[in-house]
Design a protein around this motif. Structure first.
Motif, PDB file in Angstrom:
ATOM      1  N   GLY A  68       0.787  -1.227   0.000  1.00 32.18           N
ATOM      2  CA  GLY A  68       0.000   0.000   0.000  1.00 32.18           C
ATOM      3  C   GLY A  68       0.817   1.273   0.000  1.00 32.18           C
ATOM      4  O   GLY A  68       0.246   2.372   0.022  1.00 32.18           O
ATOM      5  N   TYR A  71       0.360   3.750  -2.993  1.00 27.81           N
ATOM      6  CA  TYR A  71      -0.900   4.478  -2.809  1.00 27.81           C
ATOM      7  C   TYR A  71      -0.689   5.633  -1.826  1.00 27.81           C
ATOM      8  O   TYR A  71      -1.205   6.744  -2.036  1.00 27.81           O
ATOM      9  N   TYR A 260      -5.408   8.146   5.324  1.00 27.42           N
ATOM     10  CA  TYR A 260      -5.210   6.708   5.209  1.00 27.42           C
ATOM     11  C   TYR A 260      -3.725   6.390   5.061  1.00 27.42           C
ATOM     12  O   TYR A 260      -3.282   5.305   5.415  1.00 27.42           O
ATOM     13  N   THR A 261      -2.970   7.319   4.488  1.00 34.17           N
ATOM     14  CA  THR A 261      -1.601   7.011   4.095  1.00 34.17           C
ATOM     15  C   THR A 261      -0.655   6.928   5.281  1.00 34.17           C
ATOM     16  O   THR A 261       0.203   6.048   5.330  1.00 34.17           O
ATOM     17  N   ILE A 264      -1.020   3.670   6.999  1.00 32.77           N
ATOM     18  CA  ILE A 264      -0.395   2.610   6.198  1.00 32.77           C
ATOM     19  C   ILE A 264       1.096   2.549   6.484  1.00 32.77           C
ATOM     20  O   ILE A 264       1.687   1.468   6.655  1.00 32.77           O
ATOM     21  N   ALA A 322      -4.679   0.874  -3.635  1.00 36.25           N
ATOM     22  CA  ALA A 322      -4.121   0.575  -2.311  1.00 36.25           C
ATOM     23  C   ALA A 322      -3.422  -0.774  -2.286  1.00 36.25           C
ATOM     24  O   ALA A 322      -2.543  -1.006  -1.457  1.00 36.25           O
ATOM     25  N   ARG A 398      -7.254  -1.020   1.728  1.00 40.26           N
ATOM     26  CA  ARG A 398      -6.924   0.280   2.305  1.00 40.26           C
ATOM     27  C   ARG A 398      -7.631   0.484   3.643  1.00 40.26           C
ATOM     28  O   ARG A 398      -7.069   1.060   4.577  1.00 40.26           O
TER      29      ARG A 398
END
Length: 472
Positions: A68, A71, A260-261, A264, A322, A398
């Motif tokens: 991921g 992404y 979200y990143t 991750i 993702a 994701r």
């Protein structure tokens, strides 16, 4: 069972002395006090070499989060992503420093036992719960990879369209793999040879990295469509290369998906429950030597993550998904081999991840009970059923990375190590308002803020429907 240094005798003042001997700073000096033997972690002397310890910790760090990262780069920009990744790597290393310092004070070799020492029985329950949550998230991410990639592999090998046959759908195949392969392995009483799958996993991810770099130079920029979404009966034309402004790298960007990143990236660096067991097995164990193992491992994984994210992003740019492996052509022989390797690695890793969850549950729920096969089997079945249901209904990987990266990851990296340090390091050595304890407190507060902000924005995305609109 807590392992105490006999020189400490379980008393805090002596622990403070041991702490003074053990604490040599985050980047420790090589000049111990004259005439003093450096404090050892415990009487037990491990036999694992420095290099093998680096390999073991690297295996613990490496996981499905690598899929991921491209992404994450697409939604932060190249420079911002690399800066964030470096910050999380450094913070993870500092977090291990806090864990090793606490271990040097009380001579404890497990994350759960540190929780009990710091917060009593409640602390042990909290730590075990967080570790279980993180491992359930890891299991879910592995099964999601099986769900998304196995239909493509079987469809390619049989020249069939996976969407046209119910028995080739991802939901059906992930249940079949869980029942026929994962469950029998999970029912073993001991890990045995399954422990070697961590090496296989790291090898597969190295193969994945090499393939991503090679495909970047082979394909150039690929924009406009995802070839895996094209039916097997369609004619696949050559990749669309450099036809519009999408083939321009963004150096710095911020959007709603950025929240979200960062989770991750945090998810990709969690290895903290394995640090103390690896420390125990290290030959000539000392805080300085184990910190060096951690720094080398985290540095190596930082380089691997940065290369994977950069070359993956520069292949697909803003269209990257993702789960990056899903972006490549279904009929590419090299990518087919990569998919097979990754599927093999994650399938064999799921039972390994399940074992510590079951052990923690048995210690929490049945601490005084002898081993029981019915209970052993029941816990494995319940866990697999629960994770399969979760994977079937979660739309994208994701969401798994985001939720686990926003809850268990900051707890294991930021919050719990800082709490351990504040509670375990004796006030005779480090007063509550000393700089080192204020620094640890700020570190824990940073973790709480990180968790609250990430979860808040993810819930907002789900409430407004942006998560589903942007899902793949």
């Amino acid at each position: 069972m807590e392992l105490q240094d006999p020189k400490m005798n379980g008393a805090l003042p002596m622990g403070a002395v041991g702490y003074r001997q053990e604490r040599q700073g985050f980047l420790p000096s090589h000049n111990p006090a004259p005439g003093r033997k450096p404090a050892q972690f415990m009487d037990y002397q491990g036999k694992t070499s420095f290099g093998m310890s680096v390999f073991n910790l690297s295996n613990a760090i490496m996981g499905s989060g690598i899929l991921g990262l491209a992404y994450a780069m697409a939604h932060t920009g190249v420079l911002f992503f690399l800066a964030l990744l470096l910050c999380i790597a450094l913070l993870s290393s500092y977090s291990i420093h806090l864990l090793l310092t606490c271990a040097g004070v009380v001579g404890i070799r497990s994350y759960e036992q540190l929780g009990q020492k710091a917060l009593g029985p409640v602390g042990k329950v909290v730590v075990a719960t967080v570790i279980c949550l993180h491992n359930v998230g890891a299991m879910s991410s592995y099964l999601f990879i099986i769900k998304s990639e196995l239909p493509l592999v079987i469809g390619t090998l049989l020249s069939m369209d996976p969407e046209g046959y119910w028995y080739l759908t991802g939901n059906f195949l992930v249940i079949i793999v869980s029942v026929l392969i994962i469950l029998p392995l999970a029912l073993m009483r001991h890990l045995g040879y399954l422990g070697y799958t961590s090496g296989l996993s790291l090898t597969c991810m190295l193969f994945f990295l090499i393939s991503v770099i090679y495909k970047k130079f082979q394909l150039g920029c690929v924009v406009g469509r995802n070839e895996t979404a094209v039916g097997s009966n369609s004619t696949l034309g050559p990749p669309i290369q450099g036809l519009n402004g999408s083939c321009e790298a963004q150096w710095f960007t911020v959007d709603s998906q950025m929240f979200y990143t960062v989770p991750i990236m945090a998810f990709a660096f969690v290895c903290h429950p394995e640090v103390l067991p690896i420390y125990t097995e290290l030959c000539r164990p000392s805080k300085r030597r184990m910190q060096a193992v951690a720094n080398v491992s985290i540095g190596a994984m930082f380089c691997m993550y940065a290369l994977t994210a950069t070359f993956g992003y520069l292949t697909f740019y803003s269209s990257v998904e993702a789960e990056m492996l899903h972006m490549y052509s279904q009929k590419d022989p090299l990518i087919l081999c990569v998919r097979l390797a990754v599927l093999l690695a994650v399938t064999l890793t799921v039972p390994v991840v399940l074992f510590p969850i079951r052990r923690a549950l048995q210690q929490l729920l049945f601490p005084s009970k002898a081993f029981s096969w019915p209970r052993h089997v029941a816990i494995a079945l319940i866990l697999l059923v629960m994770v399969n249901v979760f994977v079937i209904y979660v739309p994208t990987i994701r969401d798994i990375f985001g939720v686990i990266g926003s809850t268990s990851a900051p707890s294991l990296i930021f919050i719990l190590p800082s709490v351990f340090y504040l509670r375990i390091v004796p006030s005779e050595v480090e007063p509550l308002f000393s700089w080192l304890k204020i620094q640890a407190l700020c570190f824990g507060v940073l973790g709480v803020l990180f968790m609250a902000i990430s979860l808040g924005f993810m819930f907002a995305n789900w409430a407004t429907g942006q998560s589903h609109a942007l899902g793949h």
